[in-house]
Design a protein around this motif. Structure first.
Motif, short mmCIF file in Angstrom:
data_model
loop_
_atom_site.label_atom_id
_atom_site.label_comp_id
_atom_site.label_asym_id
_atom_site.label_seq_id
_atom_site.Cartn_x
_atom_site.Cartn_y
_atom_site.Cartn_z
N GLY A 63 40.80 80.28 94.72
CA GLY A 63 40.07 80.68 93.51
C GLY A 63 39.16 81.87 93.76
N THR A 64 38.50 81.86 94.91
CA THR A 64 37.63 82.99 95.26
C THR A 64 38.43 84.27 95.43
N MET B 6 40.20 89.69 93.53
CA MET B 6 41.32 90.61 93.37
C MET B 6 41.61 90.96 91.92
N LYS B 7 40.66 90.74 91.04
CA LYS B 7 40.86 91.10 89.63
C LYS B 7 41.13 92.58 89.48
#
Length: 105
Positions: free
Chosen positions: A98-99, A104-105
């Motif tokens: 999740g992190t 990496m958006k």
């Protein structure tokens, strides 16, 4: 390093990590340099610096923040993630995924 719940930071997960002095000093030094770079950009804006000059400085800040993240992530993998897996807490893998997805958006 054991994690315990804390309620000091409204933006934090509630977990805590005790960092050794070397790691903490390195990360703090990196942040202080980044803070200085941001102040430099503020000064450039105030003095009417040319757009591309400011953009280059912002690019340098972005690179410095990415470098900070790489060091912090590496430390996290070597300590928090590894220790949680060794103790049988595989949920830390989902947390890591999740992190990474958010980074990496």
């Amino acid at each position: 390093m054991p994690e315990e719940n804390i309620e000091e930071c409204p933006y934090c997960s509630g977990k805590h990590k005790d960092r050794d002095d070397t790691e903490k000093k390195d990360l703090m030094n990196r942040l202080k340099r980044i803070e200085g770079q941001v102040r430099g950009v503020e000064g450039m804006l105030e003095s009417g610096a040319y757009c591309t000059d400011i953009l280059m400085q912002v690019s340098a800040i972005t690179s410095a923040l990415n470098s900070f993240n790489k060091v912090l992530l590496g430390n996290h993998l070597k300590t928090c993630v590894a220790e949680n897996i060794r103790s049988g807490n595989d949920e830390v893998i989902d947390e890591l995924v999740g992190t990474l997805q958010k980074l990496m958006k």
